[in-house]
Design an enzyme around this catalytic site. Sequence first.
Site, mmCIF file in Angstrom:
data_model
loop_
_atom_site.group_PDB
_atom_site.id
_atom_site.type_symbol
_atom_site.label_atom_id
_atom_site.label_comp_id
_atom_site.label_asym_id
_atom_site.label_seq_id
_atom_site.Cartn_x
_atom_site.Cartn_y
_atom_site.Cartn_z
ATOM 1 N N SER A 60 5.961 -2.252 4.140
ATOM 2 C CA SER A 60 5.960 -3.393 5.056
ATOM 3 C C SER A 60 7.309 -4.102 5.004
ATOM 4 C CB SER A 60 4.830 -4.361 4.705
ATOM 5 O OG SER A 60 5.064 -4.969 3.452
ATOM 6 N N ASP A 81 13.370 3.964 3.000
ATOM 7 C CA ASP A 81 12.398 3.250 3.835
ATOM 8 C C ASP A 81 13.028 2.783 5.142
ATOM 9 O OD1 ASP A 81 11.078 3.593 1.478
ATOM 10 O OD2 ASP A 81 10.713 1.459 1.088
ATOM 11 N N ALA A 88 0.832 -1.206 0.000
ATOM 12 C CA ALA A 88 0.000 0.000 0.000
ATOM 13 C C ALA A 88 0.865 1.253 0.000
ATOM 14 C CB ALA A 88 -0.918 0.011 1.218
HETATM 15 P P1 ADP Z 1 5.748 -2.774 0.587
HETATM 16 O O1 ADP Z 1 5.435 -1.572 -0.222
HETATM 17 O O2 ADP Z 1 4.629 -3.123 1.522
HETATM 18 O O3 ADP Z 1 7.081 -2.678 1.262
HETATM 19 P P2 ADP Z 1 7.141 -4.849 -0.813
HETATM 20 O O4 ADP Z 1 6.816 -5.644 -2.032
HETATM 21 O O5 ADP Z 1 8.368 -4.034 -0.801
HETATM 22 O O6 ADP Z 1 5.846 -3.988 -0.465
HETATM 23 O O7 ADP Z 1 7.269 -5.856 0.418
HETATM 24 C C1 ADP Z 1 6.203 -6.727 0.711
HETATM 25 C C2 ADP Z 1 6.745 -8.125 0.981
HETATM 26 O O8 ADP Z 1 7.480 -8.130 2.230
HETATM 27 C C3 ADP Z 1 5.661 -9.154 1.191
HETATM 28 O O9 ADP Z 1 5.196 -9.664 -0.051
HETATM 29 C C4 ADP Z 1 6.385 -10.206 2.022
HETATM 30 O O10 ADP Z 1 7.207 -11.012 1.193
HETATM 31 C C5 ADP Z 1 7.296 -9.357 2.900
HETATM 32 N N1 ADP Z 1 6.683 -9.069 4.202
HETATM 33 C C6 ADP Z 1 6.334 -7.848 4.680
HETATM 34 N N2 ADP Z 1 5.821 -7.963 5.929
HETATM 35 C C7 ADP Z 1 5.832 -9.264 6.239
HETATM 36 C C8 ADP Z 1 5.408 -10.027 7.385
HETATM 37 N N3 ADP Z 1 4.889 -9.462 8.477
HETATM 38 N N4 ADP Z 1 5.563 -11.371 7.333
HETATM 39 C C9 ADP Z 1 6.098 -11.964 6.249
HETATM 40 N N5 ADP Z 1 6.504 -11.302 5.165
HETATM 41 C C10 ADP Z 1 6.380 -9.973 5.132
HETATM 42 MG MG MG Z 2 8.892 -2.297 0.201
#
Ligand code: ADP
Ligand code: MG
Length: 397
Positions: free
Chosen positions: A142, A187, A138
Site C-alpha cells: 500500500s 514495489d 498484507a
Molecule cells: P505495505 O506492505 O502495505 O506497503 P507499509 O508499512 O510499507 O505496508 O506501508 C503502510 C503505511 O502506508 C500505512 O501505515 C500508512 O502510513 C501508509 N498508507 C498506505 N496507504 C495509505 C492511504 N491510502 N492513506 C494514508 N496512508 C496510507
Molecule cells: Mg510497503
Amino acid sequence: MTETASTRDAARDLFATLTGHEPIGTWSAPGRVNLIGEHTDYNDGFVFPFATPHRTHVALGTRTDGRIRVVSTFDPVPVEVPLTDLDALFPSEGAPRVPEWSAYPLGVAWALLHAAGLSADAVTGVDLAFASDVPVGAGLSSSAAIEGAAATALADTWGVSADRVTLAQVGRRAENEAVGAPTGIMDQMASMLGQTDAAIFLDCRTLEAQVVDLGFAAAGLELLVIDTHVKHAHATGGYGERRASCEKGAEIMDVPSLRDVSVADLDRAQELMDDVTFRRVRHVVTENQRVLDTVEALRAEGPRAIGALLDASHVSMRDDFEISVPELDTAVEAAVAAGAVGARMTGGGFGGSAIALVAHDRVAAVSDAVTRAFADAGFAAPHLFTVTPSAGAGRDA
Ligand code: ADP
Ligand code: MG
C-alpha cells in the site's frame, strides 16, 4: 460499479468535503505482488512483480497560496504545510514532525521537487485526497500505491515530464528518507510499470525493466493470495540479519554483490564459508536463477510451466533463508496438495502472504483446503482473494 471506481469516487467525495469544490482530476496507482525473486533486490539481482487490481486513488485540486494539504480516508484529519517548508521537514531526524502516513505523500512532493530541480515557490499549491482499496501490511505494498498516486498526480499538475523510472525513484526516496523505511525499489517499479496480465522483469542493478506477458487468463489460471495475518515482531531484525549475511557472503566471494555469484560457484562458496552464511548465499543465488528460469519458461511454454519454480522458491526460503513461518508453510503445502500449479510465500517473510497459482475451476477447492488446514492447525483464519495482474499508475479516465 467496480471496486476501483467506487474507491475513486471515495477520493472525489473526500476532496469535495475538504475543499467544497470539485478536483481537477483523479490519479491512481496499484499495489504489487512479487511472483518470484525474494530478497534478491538488495543483492543487485532480479525480481518479477506484477501490479494488483487494488489501487490507491487521489483527487487533486490546485490552490493559490503555495501550500500543500493532504487527507486520507485512513485519517480524515488533514495535514497542511507551505511547500517551502518541505525541505525543513525532510529528511526527518528522529520522530517525524508530521503524522507518519502524511510523510508518504508530503515526502513524494519533496522528492519530486528535488528530482525535477524545481523550487517550491515555482509550483502551484495543491490539495490531495486519498482513498484506497489496497490492504495495508498484507504484502501488497500500500505504501508504493500511495507514493505512485501522489507522484503521478503531482508530476502532471506541476508539468514535470519525468519518466516512470524517475517517478519510482521519487517514491522510493520518499519512503527511505521522509518516512525512514529502508526498502528497495521493486514495489515502486511494479506500481509504475505494471500492465494487464503481465509482470515486470526487473534487473535491480541496472533498473532495466522488461514487461513479460503472464498469459494467466488465456491459460485459465488465477493467482490466489493467502494473507496469513501473521506479523512477526522480529521481521525488522531478521531482515537486517539476512542483509548482513548476504554482504558477508559477497565479501568472502570477493564480489560487489551476490548478483555476481552463479549457481556454478556454489561448491566453492560452500568450502569458503560457514554453513549459515552459505545457505543464505545459496538462496539468493538460486533465487536469481529461478527468476531467469521463470521468465524463460513463460516465454517458451506458458504459465503452467512455472509451478515447480514457485515451489522451489518456497523451499529455499523455508530451509536456506529461514524466513518462513508455520502459517506460510501450511498455506503453501495445503494449496499444492489441493492441486495448485505452484505456491510460495511472497514478500519479506516472517509473516504476510503466500501466493498460489491455481486453475480457475480449482480456486474454490484450494481456498477451502487452505482454510481447513489453518483451522486444523489452530491458526486464525486466513484472508483469501484472487488478483489479476493489472495496469500501473496514471491519470484515471
Ligand atoms: P505495505 O506492505 O502495505 O506497503 P507499509 O508499512 O510499507 O505496508 O506501508 C503502510 C503505511 O502506508 C500505512 O501505515 C500508512 O502510513 C501508509 N498508507 C498506505 N496507504 C495509505 C492511504 N491510502 N492513506 C494514508 N496512508 C496510507
Ligand atoms: Mg510497503
